[in-house]
Design an enzyme around this catalytic site. Structure first.
Site, mmCIF file in Angstrom:
data_model
loop_
_atom_site.group_PDB
_atom_site.id
_atom_site.type_symbol
_atom_site.label_atom_id
_atom_site.label_comp_id
_atom_site.label_asym_id
_atom_site.label_seq_id
_atom_site.Cartn_x
_atom_site.Cartn_y
_atom_site.Cartn_z
ATOM 1 C CB SER A 160 -0.962 -0.052 1.188
ATOM 2 O OG SER A 160 -2.002 0.885 1.041
ATOM 3 C CG HIS A 186 -5.364 -2.565 -0.445
ATOM 4 N ND1 HIS A 186 -4.805 -1.977 -1.558
ATOM 5 C CD2 HIS A 186 -4.803 -1.922 0.619
ATOM 6 C CE1 HIS A 186 -3.966 -1.022 -1.191
ATOM 7 N NE2 HIS A 186 -3.933 -0.984 0.126
ATOM 8 C CG ASP A 230 -6.174 -2.589 -4.399
ATOM 9 O OD1 ASP A 230 -6.995 -1.774 -3.937
ATOM 10 O OD2 ASP A 230 -4.964 -2.557 -4.135
#
Length: 727
Positions: free
Chosen positions: A565, A680, A648
């Site tokens: 991320s 994600h 995602d």
């Protein structure tokens, strides 16, 4: 630069356990929180374990003696999906059977005694796959309960198995927020439902409960409300009062655009739905604290059912704003001003201890600790923690006012103990590293920590040692970069980025908490705003330099770095910087790459906060911190594994493909790992195994660990064939 402070100066002793391998790690038992019975002598929890032999999971329920710690099996029945204690009886439970003999896709409610669980009886048939049950036995002897599930727009319960299939797959949207995290939005929403089991005593007066399929949707009458709000909403988003008369639930502010704000309210509604739910801290409530407009969370009734404690943030455009604690009195316009308002921490769960005190969890110095706060606490009250190491994941108040804690640490995925404000930790009842062969031998000696001088303040970092660590030898550095960007590496177990699994390949893992990290005060957390590649990057460089200068057992010449991320964003930012040449290999998981592409995210308030404005008003900010800038791309040269999944929607998969394309065209050794069914995160066990094999194999190849450790994971170890269209 010298060490500013060591919290544990002794290096880890050699471990007696074999290295924690990916398959051991993934298949180790995973246990739920322990919930005590009303008498406080027995706890209830579930365990789930995945088998790579059968490619399936098995779940069972157990009891733990809260005096001795002895564990016994309650049931191995795989159809039992949830079990809760019923009323004041110390041995009666209410549970959800995840099958229904009459209705496909539905469940049933059953009641049993823990001493003879198999002899229970069906109390009610429910019309869909509902979960998250909470219940109380009222003064009349009936059981009032609430649970959550999906709802049609008209408020009726939605059942996936019975839903009609439409002839067209078209989706039509007239407002932003068409998709969220991993799901395209549809007219189906989430709601809290209420029901009642009538007590029709059997012979001898023993309680016997029965109920109808009819449930009351408590959320639907409020236009636009949804609770729990996906994907992170759960059981903590709603509560049932001890007297069974009231329900509270959290919902995003229905009158505001979902993509542009974090605002949410706590709604109060009668259990029977006889009146429409009312937002106790909404714009129409006289009890709403002035100027407090952000996310609300974790509503909990007081023991007397007359008050509701909850958290709320002030800023409605910032997901990491500080949460403060409020107490609302039912039936009045009174909300006690935020308790301990000046406390520079952000608590996230709360339980009442009697009517005058509360116990909260909060991130604090890279841990999640328990703190006690009286209802009378003023603005300047400074709570003191009464737990230390590890991270608390759940806590319950026992009849003697001590606290039953379920937690974890970097060295154990499940730790159960009792504690109190006056005695701190009283007794440890169970820990997974002493129960499970997969984790046997792990312990606190596996970790250490240090503080160092960062870009503008003193910063914290974890050290995780490999199995058999010898401080007279050297081990390649594995630098972990956390996501968020407002987040932290804590003393807690991770089922995805577990530093011990990486360390046991033959690395010393360094996991710093740079600018943007949570749990060290608002100033550090907030300083990352419009500063993504600034102070945090410099903090990581300084962490590397500190390790290079002071930790002789760490080989920085053959180091590697990885992150997910925001951590993946930083990996690519490092790739385009001089610092990138300090590493033999990099791994980025679901990171943003092109500054302008951030407008494709789902929660626009996130980027608009972190870049100080909209895509068109502050465009230069998006460009200032753009890892894809030409000057940065020209520096790309370190081998990089790029991971990105199709579902995602926070950071769309096109970002990973774009990064991979650039690396390939620049001639940088690179690989693209894609999961079409993940979002994600990578949570499926089989996918997780491939993820670990590819990530560890990539790092091991370039760091030299593959050659120095015959047991290290290799890229050739991947159990499932990986499609390679252009070999």
């Amino acid at each position: 630069m010298g060490a500013l402070r060591w919290l544990s100066v002794a290096a880890a002793a050699a471990s007696t356990v074999s290295a924690l391998t990916p398959d051991q790690f993934i298949s180790a038992p995973r246990r739920s929180e322990v919930v005590p019975n009303p008498s406080g002598d027995t706890g209830l929890f579930s365990t789930s374990q995945y088998s790579f032999d059968t490619h399936s999971s098995h779940t069972w329920w157990s009891l733990i003696d809260l005096k001795s710690g002895e564990i016994s099996t309650l049931t191995n029945d795989s159809h039992v999906s949830e079990v809760i204690w019923l009323g004041s009886d110390a041995s009666t439970v209410l549970y959800i059977n995840n099958t229904n003999a009459q209705i496909p896709g539905a469940v049933e409610l059953w009641i049993s005694d823990t001493s003879s669980f198999a002899n229970g009886y069906k109390a009610a048939s429910l019309p869909a796959n509902l979960l998250g049950i909470k219940s109380v036995v009222t003064d009349s002897g009936d059981v009032r309960y609430i649970l959550r599930g999906k709802s049609y727009p008209n408020g009726t319960v939605y059942n996936d198995k019975l839903a009609a299939t439409l002839p067209s797959s078209a989706r039509i949207y007239d407002s932003i927020f068409p998709r969220h995290w991993d799901t395209w939005l549809t007219p189906i929403s989430h709601a809290v439902f209420s029901g009642t089991l009538q007590n029709t005593p059997a012979e001898g007066g023993k309680a016997q409960y029965t109920g109808a399929e009819t449930l009351k949707n408590l959320v639907n009458p409020v236009k636009g409300a949804e609770s729990p709000f996906p994907p992170f909403g759960g059981n903590s988003d709603y509560d049932l009062s001890p007297d069974g008369k009231w329900v509270v639930f959290k919902s995003k502010a229905p009158q505001l655009p979902l993509a542009n704000n974090t605002a949410s309210y706590i709604y109060l509604v009668p259990h029977d739905g006889s009146a429409k739910a009312f937002a106790i801290n909404g714009p129409d409530s006289a009890a709403t604290p002035t100027g407090i407009e952000g996310d609300s969370s974790y509503p909990v009734f007081s023991p007397k059912s007359d008050k509701v404690a909850y958290f709320q943030m002030a800023d409605r455009e910032y997901e990491s704003d500080r949460r403060t604690l409020y107490v609302y009195t039912i039936g009045s316009d009174e909300t006690i001003p935020s308790l301990a308002k000046d406390w520079d921490r952000s608590p996230d769960s709360v339980k009442w201890v009697g009517s005058d005190n509360l116990v909260v969890t909060s991130e604090d110095l890279a841990r999640t600790r328990l703190f006690s706060i009286p209802v009378t606490a003023g603005d300047d009250f400074k709570p003191t923690n009464f737990t230390d190491g590890g991270s608390v994941s759940a806590h319950y108040v026992l009849p003697d006012s001590t606290i039953l804690v379920t937690g974890s640490a970097i060295w154990t995925n499940w730790n159960v103990y009792t504690a109190s404000p006056s005695q701190s930790v009283i007794k440890t009842l169970a820990s997974a590293n002493e129960i499970d062969p997969e984790l046997s031998g792990l312990g606190p000696a596996d970790i250490d920590e240090f503080y160092y001088q960062g870009n503008w303040t003193t910063l914290h970092s974890w050290i995780i040692y490999p199995q058999g660590f010898d401080k007279t030898k050297t081990y390649p550095l594995a630098l972990f970069i956390h996501g968020g960007p407002q987040g932290a590496w804590r003393d807690s177990w991770s089922t995805r980025w577990n530093p011990k699994v990486f360390a046991d390949q033959g690395y010393v893992v360094i996991a710093p908490n740079p600018t943007g990290s949570t749990g060290f005060g608002d100033a550090l957390t907030d300083a990352i705003q419009n500063n993504w590649g600034g102070a945090p990057y410099d903090d990581l460089v300084k962490a590397w330099q500190y390790v290079h200068d002071h930790l002789d057992f760490v080989d920085t010449d053959n180091g590697v770095a990885a992150g997910a991320s925001y951590g993946a964003y930083m990996i690519t930012w490092i790739q385009g910087s001089e610092f990138g040449r300090k590493f033999k290999a990099l791994v980025s998981h679901d990171g943003s790459f092109i500054g302008d592409a951030m407008i494709a995210t789902d929660e626009l308030w996130f980027i608009e906060h972190d870049f100080n404005g909209t895509f068109w008003t502050t465009r230069d900010n998006y460009h200032n911190w753009d890892p894809s800038g030409p000057g940065r791309v020209l520096q790309f040269s370190t081998p990089q594994l790029v991971i990105h999944s199709d579902k995602d929607y926070r950071v769309p998969v096109s970002e990973g493909i774009a990064l991979f394309n650039v690396l390939q065209e620049r001639g940088v050794p690179s690989r693209f790992l894609n999961f079409p069914d993940e979002d994600h995160w990578v949570t499926g066990q089989e996918n997780s195994l491939v993820w670990h094999q590819q990530v560890l194999g990539w790092l091991n190849r370039y760091s030299g660990v593959e050659k120095s450790n015959p047991d290290a994971v290799s890229l050739d170890d991947t159990v499932n064939p990986v499609v390679n269209i252009n070999p």
